[in-house]
Design a protein around this motif. Structure first.
Motif, mmCIF file in Angstrom:
data_model
loop_
_atom_site.group_PDB
_atom_site.id
_atom_site.type_symbol
_atom_site.label_atom_id
_atom_site.label_comp_id
_atom_site.label_asym_id
_atom_site.label_seq_id
_atom_site.Cartn_x
_atom_site.Cartn_y
_atom_site.Cartn_z
ATOM 1 N N GLN A 163 1.018 -1.262 0.012
ATOM 2 C CA GLN A 163 0.055 0.133 -0.006
ATOM 3 C C GLN A 163 0.962 1.160 0.013
ATOM 4 O O GLN A 163 0.462 2.160 -0.666
ATOM 5 C CB GLN A 163 -1.172 -0.117 1.429
ATOM 6 C CG GLN A 163 -1.974 -1.198 1.224
ATOM 7 C CD GLN A 163 -2.971 -0.726 2.282
ATOM 8 O OE1 GLN A 163 -3.662 0.261 1.987
ATOM 9 N NE2 GLN A 163 -3.412 -1.660 3.188
ATOM 10 N N SER A 164 1.825 1.311 0.684
ATOM 11 C CA SER A 164 2.720 2.335 0.759
ATOM 12 C C SER A 164 3.473 2.759 -0.498
ATOM 13 O O SER A 164 3.558 3.949 -1.029
ATOM 14 C CB SER A 164 4.029 2.227 1.705
ATOM 15 O OG SER A 164 3.494 2.008 3.221
ATOM 16 N N ARG A 167 0.707 4.270 -2.428
ATOM 17 C CA ARG A 167 0.455 5.586 -2.304
ATOM 18 C C ARG A 167 1.741 6.744 -2.690
ATOM 19 O O ARG A 167 1.270 7.701 -3.215
ATOM 20 C CB ARG A 167 0.492 5.767 -0.621
ATOM 21 C CG ARG A 167 0.032 7.014 -0.039
ATOM 22 C CD ARG A 167 0.471 7.168 1.410
ATOM 23 N NE ARG A 167 1.812 6.847 1.663
ATOM 24 C CZ ARG A 167 2.599 6.651 2.753
ATOM 25 N NH1 ARG A 167 1.578 6.760 3.776
ATOM 26 N NH2 ARG A 167 3.675 6.465 2.927
ATOM 27 N N ARG A 173 -5.371 2.580 -4.078
ATOM 28 C CA ARG A 173 -5.277 1.391 -3.260
ATOM 29 C C ARG A 173 -6.711 0.836 -3.332
ATOM 30 O O ARG A 173 -7.007 -0.597 -3.060
ATOM 31 C CB ARG A 173 -4.706 1.511 -2.018
ATOM 32 C CG ARG A 173 -3.142 1.998 -2.084
ATOM 33 C CD ARG A 173 -2.773 2.304 -0.649
ATOM 34 N NE ARG A 173 -3.236 3.708 -0.370
ATOM 35 C CZ ARG A 173 -3.805 4.006 0.839
ATOM 36 N NH1 ARG A 173 -4.073 2.957 1.665
ATOM 37 N NH2 ARG A 173 -4.166 5.085 1.325
ATOM 38 N N THR A 307 3.519 5.162 9.548
ATOM 39 C CA THR A 307 3.017 4.711 8.285
ATOM 40 C C THR A 307 1.473 4.068 8.400
ATOM 41 O O THR A 307 0.599 4.465 7.643
ATOM 42 C CB THR A 307 3.915 3.671 7.656
ATOM 43 O OG1 THR A 307 5.120 4.100 7.451
ATOM 44 C CG2 THR A 307 3.207 3.113 6.206
ATOM 45 N N LEU A 311 -1.598 5.406 6.395
ATOM 46 C CA LEU A 311 -2.725 4.581 5.408
ATOM 47 C C LEU A 311 -3.960 4.307 6.002
ATOM 48 O O LEU A 311 -4.766 3.621 5.706
ATOM 49 C CB LEU A 311 -2.031 3.303 5.441
ATOM 50 C CG LEU A 311 -0.584 3.144 4.772
ATOM 51 C CD1 LEU A 311 -0.162 1.731 4.767
ATOM 52 C CD2 LEU A 311 -0.781 3.571 3.189
#
Length: 330
Positions: A163-164, A167, A173, A307, A311
């Motif tokens: 996901q990071s 992003r 996502r 993080t 998220l």
């Protein structure tokens, strides 16, 4: 991480790490004496996840560092980082090796009040990648939205770091179908089209390249906000940490020595993963190694809850520094 049946890796870990203490006269749960300071207990159960990245633990075992600290270490192999934490909460283990993302998520939900004991692994460049296969519709990282991505579980490092990466690149996502797949089955899932791309750490990156022609599309550990990201470490409950500070310090000293050996001897790590994790000698030589650490650094570890907050995985900020137990001075 496999399920009901005990795998060769799991069996090897249990057999190899059921370490008899050199302080046998003390018994398994009586106070031991180290440098004139008695330990609260010499019997220590550590619950671990079935992984190939336990080189510092194996090194400490083989070199007798636990025994030298008068620790009788018993290893319990669990199916996941969540399971290791559950065992510690239930009193079935004293220390858990877990994924930091899962631990901070559990802390945010009030599952337990954890204290962080020691570091373990970091996602170094080339050690963790998102991969695909030639037959997949995914050719580049920009193709991930709308596709099926294989991860070990939701909120695990594979999920959070994928996901990071998305992003960082402004990719949507919310359009991804996240498919939990055990790491040993990830290459087959790719080949069979059950997933279009997959997050893999080593040695699965190297193995899948040979078995299914897996192709990396992004180096997770070597780019952007995920570069050198903290992955795993050792933790316990606040209650146990407060009651056993000297035992924790003895464990930290032994792990630090094992980590020093693993960081400074690539050949040792190769021999250990072949011996205990049953990785082939060729894979052991070709695989990229994670970063091995022992002493926790609050600023570096803070990246994990930050993080998770960014998220939207946890609802509010967590101060990692308040959770870290006293670290070795050297």
């Amino acid at each position: 991480m496999r399920n009901a049946t005990r795998t060769p890796l799991t069996a090897a870990l249990v057999a190899a790490l059921a370490l008899p203490s050199s302080c046998s006269a003390l018994g398994g749960d009586k106070p031991a004496d180290v440098a004139g300071s008695p330990l609260e207990t010499s019997g220590l159960t550590v619950s671990i996840i079935s992984t190939v990245d336990l080189a510092p633990l194996w090194a400490a075992q083989d070199a007798g560092y636990f025994a030298a600290e008068c620790l009788n270490v018993k290893i319990d192999v669990a199916q996941s980082g969540n399971k290791t934490m559950t065992k510690v909460i239930a009193g079935e283990a004293n220390i858990a090796l877990t994924t930091w993302t899962l631990l901070f998520k559990a802390q945010s939900e009030g599952v337990a009040d954890f204290r962080l004991v020691a570091d373990a692994t970091t996602a170094t460049p080339k050690s963790n990648k998102i991969v695909t296969v030639p037959t997949s519709p995914v050719k580049h990282v920009e193709d991930l939205p709308g596709k099926k991505i294989g991860i070990t579980s939701r909120n695990a490092a594979s999920d959070v770091l994928t996901q990071s990466v998305m992003r960082d690149r402004g990719l949507d996502r919310s359009k991804v179908e996240w498919v939990p797949v055990p790491l040993p089955n990830m290459a087959d899932a790719l080949q069979q089209g059950r997933v279009d791309a997959a997050y893999m750490p080593e040695p699965f990156v190297t193995e899948s390249a040979h078995t299914v022609g897996a192709i990396p599309i992004v180096d997770v550990g070597g780019t952007g906000s995920t570069q050198n990201f903290p992955l795993t470490g050792y933790a316990t409950t606040t209650q146990w940490a407060q009651a056993n500070p000297k035992t924790i310090a003895a464990f930290q000293r032994a792990i630090a020595k094992g980590t020093h050996d693993a960081r400074n001897d690539r050949g040792l790590v190769e021999r250990l993963v072949v011996k205990y994790a049953k990785v082939s000698e060729i894979t052991a030589k070709l695989r990229e190694l994670p970063g091995y650490g022992a002493k926790l650094d609050a600023r570096r570890l803070q990246r994990v809850p930050d993080t998770l907050l960014q998220l939207g995985i946890i609802p509010s900020a967590i101060d990692a520094s308040r959770m870290i137990v006293r670290q070795p001075t050297s």
